[in-house]
Design a protein around this motif. Structure first.
Motif, PDB file in Angstrom:
ATOM      1  N   PHE A 124       0.807  -1.223   0.000  1.00 28.13           N
ATOM      2  CA  PHE A 124       0.000   0.000   0.000  1.00 28.13           C
ATOM      3  C   PHE A 124       0.839   1.272   0.000  1.00 28.13           C
ATOM      4  O   PHE A 124       0.302   2.360  -0.266  1.00 28.13           O
ATOM      5  CB  PHE A 124      -0.963   0.027   1.200  1.00 28.13           C
ATOM      6  N   VAL A 125       2.124   1.187   0.284  1.00 32.79           N
ATOM      7  CA  VAL A 125       2.988   2.367   0.273  1.00 32.79           C
ATOM      8  C   VAL A 125       3.650   2.502  -1.095  1.00 32.79           C
ATOM      9  O   VAL A 125       4.076   1.513  -1.694  1.00 32.79           O
ATOM     10  CB  VAL A 125       4.056   2.269   1.381  1.00 32.79           C
ATOM     11  N   ASN A 181      -9.290   7.211   4.330  1.00 34.66           N
ATOM     12  CA  ASN A 181      -7.877   6.884   4.450  1.00 34.66           C
ATOM     13  C   ASN A 181      -7.198   6.884   3.089  1.00 34.66           C
ATOM     14  O   ASN A 181      -7.857   6.851   2.048  1.00 34.66           O
ATOM     15  CB  ASN A 181      -7.706   5.509   5.111  1.00 34.66           C
ATOM     16  N   GLY A 182      -5.893   6.897   3.075  1.00 34.66           N
ATOM     17  CA  GLY A 182      -5.157   6.865   1.824  1.00 34.66           C
ATOM     18  C   GLY A 182      -3.680   7.073   2.065  1.00 34.66           C
ATOM     19  O   GLY A 182      -3.140   6.693   3.105  1.00 34.66           O
ATOM     20  N   LEU A 183      -3.028   7.703   1.111  1.00 34.43           N
ATOM     21  CA  LEU A 183      -1.606   8.019   1.205  1.00 34.43           C
ATOM     22  C   LEU A 183      -1.412   9.527   1.112  1.00 34.43           C
ATOM     23  O   LEU A 183      -2.231  10.228   0.526  1.00 34.43           O
ATOM     24  CB  LEU A 183      -0.825   7.335   0.076  1.00 34.43           C
ATOM     25  N   TYR A 184      -0.317   9.995   1.687  1.00 33.87           N
ATOM     26  CA  TYR A 184       0.016  11.424   1.592  1.00 33.87           C
ATOM     27  C   TYR A 184       1.481  11.580   1.216  1.00 33.87           C
ATOM     28  O   TYR A 184       2.316  10.690   1.451  1.00 33.87           O
ATOM     29  CB  TYR A 184      -0.268  12.143   2.920  1.00 33.87           C
ATOM     30  N   LEU A 185       1.800  12.704   0.620  1.00 35.25           N
ATOM     31  CA  LEU A 185       3.177  13.118   0.399  1.00 35.25           C
ATOM     32  C   LEU A 185       3.424  14.355   1.239  1.00 35.25           C
ATOM     33  O   LEU A 185       2.572  15.238   1.319  1.00 35.25           O
ATOM     34  CB  LEU A 185       3.442  13.477  -1.067  1.00 35.25           C
ATOM     35  N   LEU A 229       2.975   7.885   1.991  1.00 31.32           N
ATOM     36  CA  LEU A 229       2.847   7.267   3.312  1.00 31.32           C
ATOM     37  C   LEU A 229       1.390   7.247   3.764  1.00 31.32           C
ATOM     38  O   LEU A 229       0.580   8.055   3.307  1.00 31.32           O
ATOM     39  CB  LEU A 229       3.702   8.035   4.319  1.00 31.32           C
ATOM     40  N   PRO A 230       1.045   6.357   4.688  1.00 28.86           N
ATOM     41  CA  PRO A 230      -0.370   6.197   5.061  1.00 28.86           C
ATOM     42  C   PRO A 230      -0.909   7.326   5.937  1.00 28.86           C
ATOM     43  O   PRO A 230      -0.188   7.891   6.751  1.00 28.86           O
ATOM     44  CB  PRO A 230      -0.380   4.871   5.857  1.00 28.86           C
ATOM     45  N   TYR A 231      -2.170   7.622   5.743  1.00 27.76           N
ATOM     46  CA  TYR A 231      -2.913   8.424   6.708  1.00 27.76           C
ATOM     47  C   TYR A 231      -4.241   7.731   6.975  1.00 27.76           C
ATOM     48  O   TYR A 231      -4.822   7.073   6.102  1.00 27.76           O
ATOM     49  CB  TYR A 231      -3.126   9.864   6.231  1.00 27.76           C
ATOM     50  N   ILE A 232      -4.694   7.841   8.202  1.00 25.88           N
ATOM     51  CA  ILE A 232      -6.018   7.353   8.602  1.00 25.88           C
ATOM     52  C   ILE A 232      -6.776   8.554   9.146  1.00 25.88           C
ATOM     53  O   ILE A 232      -6.434   9.097  10.200  1.00 25.88           O
ATOM     54  CB  ILE A 232      -5.924   6.233   9.661  1.00 25.88           C
TER      55      ILE A 232
END
Length: 308
Positions: A26-27, A158-162, A66-69
């Protein structure tokens, strides 16, 4: 230099392989993001030259995806030693080993060895879910041949962030334009199947990040991106460092590079979360092998202070 958070809201599942079609990571590593940006930059008058130059001279830098919730930003677990307050509890020890990402706002608690690892492991399960999708390859006049693809689906919020840094507003707009274009076509593998599409939300960088970014008062730093020091930087970068190496290879996807699929040069990078006393610049490396043009791999660090 100023910083922004770019949240990626995924509209579809994503396939990030790790050597196998059935993988469902997922990353998204920074070099993968950079490659996707290059593919979109090729459609612009300046091509990829402008993107490469802006990254190499420090006008644009960015982390891994990177992950965020919801509103909790996660960073790679630092590869650093500390005393865990586990009272001999084997369940806590196993939970600490299982942790790969920790909430940024609990980094101090983690460094003190007081993080409730069991609760964090359970909470991180809410990020999303892995699916093994079955497909069939049908050749002319042949029976269908089944194959399986690993797909990761993020939860609704949720998803990914930069985390990204920019020298000017023009740099921010340029990067945002390319990243939004990537979101339309998708990132990762099996994009022709509709995977990897996302929308970008640009946000101000919270204080919990800013206090640790571009700050020389820390004794140790982790990189939020996979990275590789220049040859002349390697010795000093490795002094008192704690790190994990990751293999980066793959194929060149370019019709103008070669009539056949060609492999890129294999490089070994420091994994995100690797811990250093001495920061380094890194570089963007040419990983072409006898093709008709250069092929670039992003190897620039994105340092965050972790120990003062």
């Amino acid at each position: 230099m100023f910083y922004k958070i770019l949240k990626l809201h995924f509209l579809t599942g994503i396939h990030i392989g790790n050597g196998m079609l059935t993988d469902g990571e997922f990353v998204i590593h920074a070099d993968t993001i950079f490659s996707a940006l290059c593919l979109e930059a090729m459609h612009l008058p300046d091509g990829i030259k402008k993107l490469v130059e802006k990254c190499k001279n420090g006008s644009i830098r960015f982390s891994d995806g990177l992950p965020y919730i919801e509103d909790r930003y996660y960073i790679p677990k630092p590869y650093m030693a500390f005393d865990v307050k586990d009272d001999g509890n084997s369940i806590k020890k196993k939970a600490f080993k299982k942790l790969k990402y920790i909430p940024l706002n609990k980094l101090d608690v983690y460094e003190e060895g007081k993080l409730d690892a069991v609760a964090e492991v359970d909470l991180f399960k809410n990020l999303g879910k892995y699916e093994m999708r079955s497909n069939a390859m049908v050749g002319r006049g042949e029976d269908a041949e089944p194959y399986h693809v690993g797909v990761y689906h993020f939860g609704e919020k949720n998803g990914l962030y930069l985390c990204a840094s920019f020298a000017t507003k023009e740099d921010e707009n340029y990067f945002s334009m390319l990243l939004n274009a990537v979101g339309l076509v998708g990132i990762g593998g099996k994009r022709s199947g509709g995977f990897g599409k996302f929308q970008v939300e640009m946000l101000e960088c919270p204080a919990e990040f800013l206090n640790r970014l571009n700050n020389s008062n820390y004794k140790k730093y982790i990189s939020l991106s996979i990275s590789l020091p220049k040859e002349q930087e390697m010795e000093i970068a490795c002094q008192n460092a704690s790190y994990l190496l990751v293999k980066r290879s793959g194929f060149v996807y370019s019709d103008t590079y070669s009539p056949n699929f060609q492999k890129k040069k294999t490089l070994y990078y420091f994994a995100a979360g690797s811990c250093f006393e001495n920061m380094y610049e890194g570089d963007i490396y040419d990983v072409s092998c006898q093709g008709k043009h250069s092929v670039y791999r992003y190897g620039l660090p994105f340092f965050l202070g972790v120990s003062s």
